[in-house]
Design an enzyme around this catalytic site. Sequence first.
Site, PDB file in Angstrom:
ATOM      1  CB  SER A 124       3.287   1.392   1.613  1.00 24.42           C
ATOM      2  OG  SER A 124       2.312   1.597   1.250  1.00 24.42           O
ATOM      3  CE1 TYR A 148       7.697   4.486  -1.171  1.00 19.59           C
ATOM      4  CE2 TYR A 148       4.669   3.557  -1.933  1.00 19.59           C
ATOM      5  CZ  TYR A 148       5.970   4.190  -0.633  1.00 19.59           C
ATOM      6  OH  TYR A 148       5.382   4.634   0.142  1.00 19.59           O
ATOM      7  CE  LYS A 152       8.191   2.634   1.577  1.00 21.38           C
ATOM      8  NZ  LYS A 152       8.870   3.058   2.341  1.00 21.38           N
TER       9      LYS A 152
HETATM   10  P1  NAD Z   1       8.593  12.545   3.672  1.00 18.82           P
HETATM   11  O1  NAD Z   1       9.074  12.344   2.498  1.00 18.82           O
HETATM   12  O2  NAD Z   1       7.946  13.580   4.448  1.00 18.82           O
HETATM   13  O3  NAD Z   1       9.530  11.691   4.893  1.00 18.82           O
HETATM   14  C1  NAD Z   1      10.881  10.794   4.598  1.00 18.82           C
HETATM   15  C2  NAD Z   1      11.794  11.862   5.746  1.00 18.82           C
HETATM   16  O4  NAD Z   1      13.053  10.645   5.104  1.00 18.82           O
HETATM   17  C3  NAD Z   1      12.289  13.040   4.738  1.00 18.82           C
HETATM   18  O5  NAD Z   1      12.862  14.046   5.695  1.00 18.82           O
HETATM   19  C4  NAD Z   1      13.291  12.719   3.550  1.00 18.82           C
HETATM   20  O6  NAD Z   1      14.472  13.847   3.350  1.00 18.82           O
HETATM   21  C5  NAD Z   1      14.374  11.839   4.846  1.00 18.82           C
HETATM   22  N1  NAD Z   1      15.029  11.421   3.066  1.00 18.82           N
HETATM   23  C6  NAD Z   1      14.895  10.425   1.778  1.00 18.82           C
HETATM   24  N2  NAD Z   1      16.001   9.547   1.417  1.00 18.82           N
HETATM   25  C7  NAD Z   1      16.938   9.879   2.740  1.00 18.82           C
HETATM   26  C8  NAD Z   1      18.028   9.015   2.508  1.00 18.82           C
HETATM   27  N3  NAD Z   1      18.845   8.736   1.641  1.00 18.82           N
HETATM   28  N4  NAD Z   1      18.855   9.401   3.768  1.00 18.82           N
HETATM   29  C9  NAD Z   1      18.374  10.417   4.353  1.00 18.82           C
HETATM   30  N5  NAD Z   1      17.132  10.893   4.557  1.00 18.82           N
HETATM   31  C10 NAD Z   1      16.278  10.516   3.696  1.00 18.82           C
HETATM   32  O7  NAD Z   1       7.719  10.889   4.277  1.00 18.82           O
HETATM   33  P2  NAD Z   1       6.578  10.498   5.768  1.00 18.82           P
HETATM   34  O8  NAD Z   1       5.212  10.535   3.820  1.00 18.82           O
HETATM   35  O9  NAD Z   1       7.225  10.614   6.634  1.00 18.82           O
HETATM   36  O10 NAD Z   1       6.835   8.877   4.897  1.00 18.82           O
HETATM   37  C11 NAD Z   1       8.054   8.377   5.217  1.00 18.82           C
HETATM   38  C12 NAD Z   1       7.931   7.041   5.135  1.00 18.82           C
HETATM   39  O11 NAD Z   1       7.149   6.126   4.919  1.00 18.82           O
HETATM   40  C13 NAD Z   1       8.813   6.791   3.785  1.00 18.82           C
HETATM   41  O12 NAD Z   1       9.133   5.620   3.787  1.00 18.82           O
HETATM   42  C14 NAD Z   1       7.876   7.054   3.363  1.00 18.82           C
HETATM   43  O13 NAD Z   1       7.556   5.343   1.681  1.00 18.82           O
HETATM   44  C15 NAD Z   1       6.559   5.634   4.255  1.00 18.82           C
HETATM   45  N6  NAD Z   1       4.642   5.482   4.127  1.00 18.82           N
HETATM   46  C16 NAD Z   1       4.533   6.276   3.846  1.00 18.82           C
HETATM   47  C17 NAD Z   1       2.777   6.784   3.367  1.00 18.82           C
HETATM   48  C18 NAD Z   1       2.391   8.068   2.938  1.00 18.82           C
HETATM   49  O14 NAD Z   1       1.540   8.445   3.114  1.00 18.82           O
HETATM   50  N7  NAD Z   1       3.033   9.168   3.472  1.00 18.82           N
HETATM   51  C19 NAD Z   1       2.455   5.970   3.468  1.00 18.82           C
HETATM   52  C20 NAD Z   1       2.913   4.296   3.075  1.00 18.82           C
HETATM   53  C21 NAD Z   1       4.702   4.497   3.704  1.00 18.82           C
HETATM   54  C1  UD1 Z   2      -1.077   6.514  -2.843  1.00 15.07           C
HETATM   55  C2  UD1 Z   2      -0.108   5.492  -3.497  1.00 15.07           C
HETATM   56  C3  UD1 Z   2       0.763   4.817  -3.139  1.00 15.07           C
HETATM   57  C4  UD1 Z   2       0.747   5.303  -1.588  1.00 15.07           C
HETATM   58  C5  UD1 Z   2      -0.378   6.263  -0.600  1.00 15.07           C
HETATM   59  C6  UD1 Z   2      -0.097   7.242   0.605  1.00 15.07           C
HETATM   60  C7  UD1 Z   2      -0.573   5.451  -5.985  1.00 15.07           C
HETATM   61  C8  UD1 Z   2      -0.968   4.521  -7.310  1.00 15.07           C
HETATM   62  N1  UD1 Z   2      -0.937   5.290  -4.823  1.00 15.07           N
HETATM   63  O1  UD1 Z   2      -2.221   5.445  -2.595  1.00 15.07           O
HETATM   64  O2  UD1 Z   2       1.649   4.255  -3.051  1.00 15.07           O
HETATM   65  O3  UD1 Z   2       1.253   4.735  -0.572  1.00 15.07           O
HETATM   66  O4  UD1 Z   2      -0.846   6.841  -1.531  1.00 15.07           O
HETATM   67  O5  UD1 Z   2       0.639   7.730   0.272  1.00 15.07           O
HETATM   68  O6  UD1 Z   2      -0.346   7.095  -6.205  1.00 15.07           O
HETATM   69  N2  UD1 Z   2      -7.689  10.983  -5.892  1.00 15.07           N
HETATM   70  C9  UD1 Z   2      -8.349  12.671  -6.544  1.00 15.07           C
HETATM   71  N3  UD1 Z   2      -7.782  13.217  -6.764  1.00 15.07           N
HETATM   72  C10 UD1 Z   2      -6.638  13.718  -6.584  1.00 15.07           C
HETATM   73  C11 UD1 Z   2      -6.127  12.742  -5.846  1.00 15.07           C
HETATM   74  C12 UD1 Z   2      -6.601  11.449  -5.613  1.00 15.07           C
HETATM   75  O7  UD1 Z   2      -9.471  11.946  -6.958  1.00 15.07           O
HETATM   76  O8  UD1 Z   2      -6.373  15.184  -7.138  1.00 15.07           O
HETATM   77  C13 UD1 Z   2      -8.038   9.958  -5.527  1.00 15.07           C
HETATM   78  C14 UD1 Z   2      -7.478   8.803  -6.242  1.00 15.07           C
HETATM   79  O9  UD1 Z   2      -8.075   8.012  -7.574  1.00 15.07           O
HETATM   80  C15 UD1 Z   2      -7.771   7.058  -4.382  1.00 15.07           C
HETATM   81  C16 UD1 Z   2      -7.871   7.992  -3.922  1.00 15.07           C
HETATM   82  O10 UD1 Z   2      -8.271  10.102  -4.464  1.00 15.07           O
HETATM   83  O11 UD1 Z   2      -9.072   7.051  -4.916  1.00 15.07           O
HETATM   84  C17 UD1 Z   2      -6.297   8.690  -2.644  1.00 15.07           C
HETATM   85  O12 UD1 Z   2      -5.207   8.948  -3.744  1.00 15.07           O
HETATM   86  P1  UD1 Z   2      -4.104   8.998  -3.258  1.00 15.07           P
HETATM   87  O13 UD1 Z   2      -4.412  10.109  -2.018  1.00 15.07           O
HETATM   88  O14 UD1 Z   2      -3.244   9.520  -3.707  1.00 15.07           O
HETATM   89  O15 UD1 Z   2      -4.118   7.669  -2.339  1.00 15.07           O
HETATM   90  P2  UD1 Z   2      -3.269   6.122  -3.004  1.00 15.07           P
HETATM   91  O16 UD1 Z   2      -4.152   6.717  -4.261  1.00 15.07           O
HETATM   92  O17 UD1 Z   2      -4.599   5.411  -1.988  1.00 15.07           O
END
Ligand code: NAD
Ligand code: UD1
Length: 336
Positions: A124, A148, A152
């Site tokens: 991330s 978190y 990572k």
């Molecule tokens: P998500 O929660 O939708 O998917 C994660 C999946 O992993 C879920 O289906 C959950 O059931 C499974 N899981 C969690 N712990 C587990 C375990 N111990 N064993 C087996 N399965 C397990 O999340 P996502 O948004 O699809 O994110 C996927 C990955 O990408 C995560 O590692 C997350 O940290 C990373 N990531 C997500 C975002 C985002 O904004 N969504 C941003 C940056 C990184």
């Molecule tokens: C968050 C996580 C980051 C993760 C990313 C994607 C934090 C501090 N960081 O990032 O680790 O990788 O999500 O899942 O939580 N905002 C509003 N109102 C809301 C929600 C958000 O104004 O109700 C604003 C926030 O202040 C920010 C932007 O929208 O400026 C994006 O927010 P968000 O979607 O939560 O993502 P990040 O903060 O970038």
Amino acid sequence: MTILVTGGTGYIGSHTVVELHKLGQDVVILDNLSNSKLIVLDRIEQISGKRPLFIEADIRDAAALDSVFSEHDIKAVIHFAGLKAVGESVAEPLRYYDNNVAGSLRLLEAMSKAKVKNVIFSSSATVYGSPERLPIDEDCALRTTNPYGANKLQIEQMMGDLCVSDADWSVVALRYFNPVGAHESGLIGEDPKGIPNNLMPFITQVASGLRAELSVFGDDYDTPDGSGVRDYIHVVDLALGHVKALGLFTKAIGFNPINLGTGNGYSVLEMVKSFERVNEIKIPFNISPRRPGDIASCYAQPNKALTMMDWQASKGLDQMMKDAWHWQSNNPNGYE
Ligand code: NAD
Ligand code: UD1
């Protein structure tokens, strides 16, 4: 040859499995369903015409992992499984270190034992903390501000150390910026539990009437309109980034961190305006105090992905808004 996808029933995992199926790739999903539902498998099948093999198991379960590797001809792992809520990680750090760090350690041990040494990891942009410079390139300093993010970074370090110890390993750590949107079919998408922390699902829930109004967290940042700026990327573009990364295993050994972002930053207020214009729905909002821990701006320098794996994002903001709303309006209560 099969790809093992941990966390494959989750938001990003399910979109990636669809793209892998499109290429005729066989997939085994391993997920403990802690944040996803079995119905996702039906939806994946509806879109791609193929049902992935599914194993309900935890990545911390060494015996379950060993049997996956012995029963299937796995050539690479895409490792999505993990807990991802920043606030929750601050409240329950040990649960996060156990699930995310210890879980990844168990997975790498099982891979090592099975001599499967190709892995794509969901990292991330959070590893850049408050970024050293903008746009953020992969050489920017790594510093995290919450458990978190520390998870990572530790997993990346563990994978990097493994590559130093054994030149057969090839690791691609994809550092995602802000994934949003959904598959154009409206059949799979993001299904947050409870009140969404992230901006995009909050906007779509306001649009559907589930929430009264959006709180814009701060309008006094050093950005063009004062609200926070982020690099939002369509989840299908992100999924395609994983497909491209698979191609790196034949040419790039060692540890390769790669940003997956568009390179464009949009503010919260621009996101609201764009959603309103594309979907013709008003989003009521109020200006609230800054959210603790937030930064003003975060957007990628995405060139490394282009040079190393011929990938760049192709879907613009309008598409993200349209597809996010299509998913939400077809599934007002998520996968329920
Ligand atoms: P998500 O929660 O939708 O998917 C994660 C999946 O992993 C879920 O289906 C959950 O059931 C499974 N899981 C969690 N712990 C587990 C375990 N111990 N064993 C087996 N399965 C397990 O999340 P996502 O948004 O699809 O994110 C996927 C990955 O990408 C995560 O590692 C997350 O940290 C990373 N990531 C997500 C975002 C985002 O904004 N969504 C941003 C940056 C990184
Ligand atoms: C968050 C996580 C980051 C993760 C990313 C994607 C934090 C501090 N960081 O990032 O680790 O990788 O999500 O899942 O939580 N905002 C509003 N109102 C809301 C929600 C958000 O104004 O109700 C604003 C926030 O202040 C920010 C932007 O929208 O400026 C994006 O927010 P968000 O979607 O939560 O993502 P990040 O903060 O970038």
